[in-house]
Write an enzyme that holds these catalytic residues in place. Structure first.
Site, short mmCIF file in Angstrom:
data_model
loop_
_atom_site.label_atom_id
_atom_site.label_comp_id
_atom_site.label_asym_id
_atom_site.label_seq_id
_atom_site.Cartn_x
_atom_site.Cartn_y
_atom_site.Cartn_z
CB SER A 80 -4.72 2.70 -0.07
OG SER A 80 -3.99 3.77 -0.61
CE LYS A 83 5.45 -1.52 5.59
NZ LYS A 83 4.22 -2.03 6.17
CG ASP A 84 6.32 3.11 -0.17
OD1 ASP A 84 6.01 1.94 0.12
OD2 ASP A 84 5.50 3.95 -0.58
CG HIS A 124 -4.11 9.76 -4.08
ND1 HIS A 124 -3.24 10.62 -3.48
CD2 HIS A 124 -3.42 8.60 -4.22
CE1 HIS A 124 -2.07 10.03 -3.27
NE2 HIS A 124 -2.17 8.79 -3.72
CD GLU A 127 13.49 -10.83 -22.88
OE1 GLU A 127 14.21 -11.82 -23.06
OE2 GLU A 127 13.86 -9.85 -22.22
#
Lengths: 441, 258
Positions: free
Chosen positions: A221, A245-246, A217, A289
């Site tokens: 971005s 949107k997220d 921030h 894994e």
């Protein structure tokens, strides 16, 4: 909540009273309400929010599992079965946690590759990127220790093999391993400390994620065009545009996640871990894994070099493969951020992705098995060596050279110009990818 | 280093090699792959066939349980295969368990209750080995998870009776079974026609019993399977609708920006 509602909205009196003493409301408003985000994020920008969702999910499900789990070598395996059979909805909580770990890595790997492609690690976002690598390292440590807790065969033998790597450290190696184990073998003290650390580390991750977001921030971005927003037209407030949107991205993600949890809960896991740990019975193959497989391949690929024995060389290479990410901002010297405008980089990026996938495949195979039927001499060890070499060549040779010699495509004038197709003032929008209108994002 | 470890592991594995393994052999080095069977609990809408599970439990209880344990199963869990509380009580009471201490500090035996764990044939591994010529009959609660499904159990149970291939040396106290990982297994063929009597009148052929007990073991490994799939169906439908609504909202909210 808009800026106004802090002062006048419903319950405004109390909110205002609190806010003038502890500005949590105006902080949320500023950082998640108004935060100006470039208007052209594509769906690859959803994965940060998804990672955040998974982090919370893992902590919440983990907390509930911790209430039922018993960290003792004689009881751990049975307590996991009790969770699956007798605890109310225990099977659901555990399957979300187990598969959540795999999805967390999928999401974070995509998030990381997105950053690589669009140059999100470049100035001024170097620290943001490096904090991300710290998160990745913490996630790896956390998931490794979490995998030991059910005390299955692979839990035990995986822990044995991986902790044994530290014995490669010259002079003090064996002492370090004994110290890590709390004894002379992986045993109850090891399980206990792994449980304690598996509980602790996620909260450290939360802390570093906090710093990651603060750093984000501050710099703002990045975006698919890789150019900074210049005017108000280039950005939209985070809420509601990106919250919705997220949310949509999360909805799609949850559908896939739920399908695995409910219909293929063992998709990511090794059946052998349903067998209780037995220190007298070594599994035929010890595989980590899936999310560690590329690193496992690198570990096995490196031969002895000069005076460094193969074990130590492998360990160094494995750690180097992650630490090279820390210096990525200084290895990739190209001024243009986004791969959209870097025609040659784009190729090398996809080759790099393919190379990592092959590394992962190699990591899951026995090194002395042949890759293709009929070509005896070409085994997985050889393929692992080639792909390991390329992994490092990409970072240490290809990226610096591209930065010097690649001719990037012309950049659009501004985000809004590229998105809306309006061009104020002269100058072409640019050719190739840049001229295409952005996908409706 | 892993090369070295790998060799070490093979070495250890060979030394420790399962007591069930009496001879090792190599054709392509791998046991035969079980053929895929159809089970009522396969697929998205898969459900356990209660009658099949009860027959399977009957087989396990009468035959398998004399050597194999079901560590994580309690009698009360049998409600999941459709037995009534009364039936479960009666089944539990067939075995005695040690309880105590009583008011004099002594242990005593009493009939098992539904809340007790399912009967275990041996007190410990040593006793199990002593009774089975050195071989250790493994716990079977999770066998269908360890072997990626019930197909393996079915294949193993019906895989007896073939001629020992010439490449294998006969070893005393074992039988040939191509589905077992070392091909020779210490467990003699366990199921023969009419070894048990089925309450529902189904003909108790060895094949039928093998199938029933495999299904029962699949249930024992994942008693939550049916609930999981049913819940999952509703959850996924819900989430698809939710994602659709969120997409519509997103479109609407972004409409003025494009």
């Amino acid at each position: 909540m808009s800026a106004n509602s802090i002062e006048t909205g419903a319950g405004g009196g109390l909110v205002k009273w609190i806010d003038s003493r502890l500005p949590i409301f105006s902080y949320m408003q500023k950082e998640y309400g108004e935060y100006p985000a470039p208007r052209n994020f594509n769906y690859w920008w959803n994965f940060g929010a998804l990672a955040m969702f998974l982090l919370v999910t893992m902590i919440v499900t983990g907390l509930w599992l911790a209430m039922q789990y018993t960290p003792h070598v004689d009881l751990a395996f049975a307590s996991v079965q009790r969770i699956m059979r007798d605890v109310n909805s225990g099977w659901f909580i555990r399957l979300v946690h187990v598969n959540g770990a795999s999805f967390f890595f999928i999401v974070v790997y995509i998030h990381l590759f997105r950053g690589m492609y669009y140059g999100s690690f470049k100035a001024p976002r170097e620290l943001l990127w490096m904090l991300g690598v710290v998160i990745l390292l913490l996630m790896m440590a956390t998931s490794f220790m979490g995998y030991v807790l059910p005390w299955g065969q692979l839990s035990f033998w995986g822990a044995t093999v991986i902790t044994n790597l530290f014995s490669a450290i010259p002079l003090v190696g064996d002492a370090v391993v004994t110290w890590l184990w709390g004894g002379f073998t992986v045993a109850n003290p090891t399980l206990n400390r792994f449980y304690a650390l598996h509980f602790l580390l996620p909260f450290l991750i939360v802390g570093v994620v906090g710093l990651h977001v603060v750093a984000l921030h501050v710099t703002g971005s990045n975006n698919p065009l890789g150019i900074e927003p210049k005017s108000k037209q280039d950005t939209v407030p985070f809420h509601p545009y990106y919250t919705i949107k997220d949310s949509f991205g999360l909805g799609v993600f949850l559908v896939i996640f739920a399908i695995v949890v409910f219909f293929a809960p063992d998709f990511f896991s090794e059946p052998e871990n349903y067998e209780r740990a037995d220190f007298l019975k070594t599994p035929e193959e010890i595989v980590p894994e899936w999310y560690f497989l590329p690193f496992f391949a690198i570990l096995r690929a490196v031969p002895a070099i000069w005076f460094i024995e193969a074990k130590l060389a492998g360990v160094i290479a494995m750690f180097a493969s992650i630490f090279v990410l820390f210096v990525l901002p200084w290895l990739d010297t190209a001024k243009v951020r986004s791969g959209k405008f870097r025609p040659i980089f784009r190729w090398f990026f996809w080759i790099f992705i393919a190379n990592v996938l092959v590394l992962g495949y190699v990591g899951g195979k026995p090194p002395n098995e042949t890759v293709f039927e009929g070509i005896e001499s070409f085994d997985f060890l050889a393929l692992g060596r080639i792909t390991t070499a390329w992994y490092f060549i990409h970072f240490l040779v290809v990226l610096p050279l591209l930065g010097r010699f690649e001719r990037p495509l012309p950049l659009p004038e501004s985000i809004s110009a590229a998105v809306l197709g309006t061009q104020k003032g002269g100058g072409p929008v640019g050719s190739g990818a840049a001229a295409k209108p952005m996908e409706k994002a | 280093m892993l090369g070295r470890l790998g060799i070490g592991f093979v070495g250890v594995a060979a030394l420790v090699a399962l007591p069930l393994v009496a001879a090792t052999a190599s054709e392509d080095g791998k046991p035969r792959k079980p053929t895929e069977q159809e089970w009522s609990f396969d697929g998205i809408f898969g459900k356990f066939d209660r009658a099949e599970l009860q027959r399977g439990f009957n087989v396990f209880n009468r035959v398998c349980a004399s050597c194999h344990s079901l560590e994580f199963l309690a009698y009360r869990h049998l409600i999941g295969i459709g037995l009534s509380a009364e039936e479960i009580k009666a089944i539990a009471a067939e075995n005695d368990v040690v309880d105590g201490p009583d008011e004099f500090g002594d242990s005593f035996e009493r009939p098992a209750r539904p809340s007790d764990p399912y009967f275990q044939p041996f007190d410990n591994e040593q006793q199990a080995r002593a009774a089975n010529g050195g071989a250790f009959p493994p716990d079977l609660t999770l066998i269908t998870k360890i072997r990626s499904g019930p197909d393996y159990v079915y294949a193993l149970l019906t895989g007896y009776g073939e001629e020992l291939p010439e490449s294998l040396e006969p070893s005393p106290g074992t039988e040939y079974n191509p589905y077992f990982k070392s091909w020779t297994i210490a467990m003699p063929e366990p199921l023969f026609d009419d070894a048990v009597e089925y309450a529902d009148g189904t003909a108790a052929t060895a094949e039928q019993m093998s199938r029933d007990v495999s299904a029962f073991l699949a249930w024992a490994a994942e008693p939550e399977l049916e609930r999981r799939k049913q819940t999952g169906f509703v959850v996924v439908i819900f989430l698809i609708i939710l994602a659709g609504l969120l997409y519509a909202s997103k479109r609407k909210m972004w409409a003025d920006l494009h």
